[in-house]
Design an enzyme around this catalytic site. Sequence first.
Site, short mmCIF file in Angstrom:
data_model
loop_
_atom_site.label_atom_id
_atom_site.label_comp_id
_atom_site.label_asym_id
_atom_site.label_seq_id
_atom_site.Cartn_x
_atom_site.Cartn_y
_atom_site.Cartn_z
N LYS A 27 62.13 64.37 36.01
CA LYS A 27 60.94 63.89 36.71
C LYS A 27 60.81 64.54 38.09
CE LYS A 27 58.42 61.46 35.20
NZ LYS A 27 57.29 61.77 34.29
N PHE A 87 52.54 54.16 25.45
CA PHE A 87 52.49 52.85 26.10
C PHE A 87 51.53 52.88 27.29
CE2 PHE A 87 55.04 50.37 29.46
CZ PHE A 87 54.26 49.24 29.33
N TYR A 104 67.08 62.01 33.03
CA TYR A 104 65.65 61.71 33.08
C TYR A 104 65.12 61.88 34.50
CZ TYR A 104 61.39 58.88 33.14
OH TYR A 104 60.10 58.44 33.33
#
Length: 359
Positions: free
Chosen positions: A180, A11, A176
């Site tokens: 990160k 994306f 997640y």
Amino acid sequence: MRILITGGAGFIGSHIADRLRAGGHEVRLLDALLPQAHGDGPVPDADLVRGDVRDAGLLATLLRGVDAVCHQAAMVGHGLDPSDAPDYAAHNDLGTAVLLAAMHAAGVRRLVLAGSMVVYGEGRYDCPEHGVVRPGPRAVADLDAGRYEPRCPTCGRDLAAGLVDEDAPIDPRSTYAATKAAQEFLVSAWARQTGGGAWSLRYHNVYGPRMPRDTPYAGVASIFRSALERGEAPRLLEDGRQRRDFVHVTDVAAANALALATDPPPGALTAVNVCSGEPHTVGDLAAALSAATGGPEPVVVGGARPGDVRHVVADPARAADLLGYRAATGFAEGMRRFATDPLRAPVAPRLTTPSAAGG
């Protein structure tokens, strides 16, 4: 400049590739084409190599003659539950570690990392008595009772939400988010050890054409779009008043181009917020999309997902000062466009080569 973009068919990565080519750069793309992020069309780019960012041999080939790496490859989104943790860690953190080792071997000393605002946990809050405070996770009893605003951890008073800057403590509250944060620590260690320089572009809520849809890893804008296309009302958790910064993917691509053109301080990782500078509630997002599509109005359903935070609104000043970055797409215009933007449907893997971390 010759640039390797990991996750280059994804994306965000695909928009970065478009932007860099338009600026006269040569790009090489690496992507695993994970099914939850890609549609069912042909391989999307003639410069794309399908492969695993954890494949050190492949990276050694792709990094020859490269001036900089734009590292976008990752598993993203809220995911399912803790059963996702091994995949998140393997794709995001092991993948980053292998990439950094390969860059060291190839003598590549410049990196732009796809960071994320999720590393902050909650955003900035001020208590009228205790100043800037860091609220802990919200109590389940409060959420069940419809009390969604964090309270001062010292006196329990209501807090005022403000703009979070890059010096805020890192406080990840999901799998997640933890991966990160770990990516930033790995890159920081690489920079110190090699004298390399790196930017971490902490993306806020990115939306726009080519978002994946109908997957647990999709962003909230995509989830609302999909509901409206089914003729259903967008469903708002909590009371819909959670504040976020929704930034268009073309602005994120522009920020990456600026970071690649701007020398980072050597031997360090420098983080900057990449945002629109125009805060809105999740309810604003749903209402704008409903109006743009002529669909049903959003409905508030209450409740909250584990690990959700209440308000994360970015301070855009550092990106403007260091990179000259300012978002060009306003919320109203972006939502009108997004109402009809093409999205990507998840599919089963199409090719026979091994699949792993990618955009």
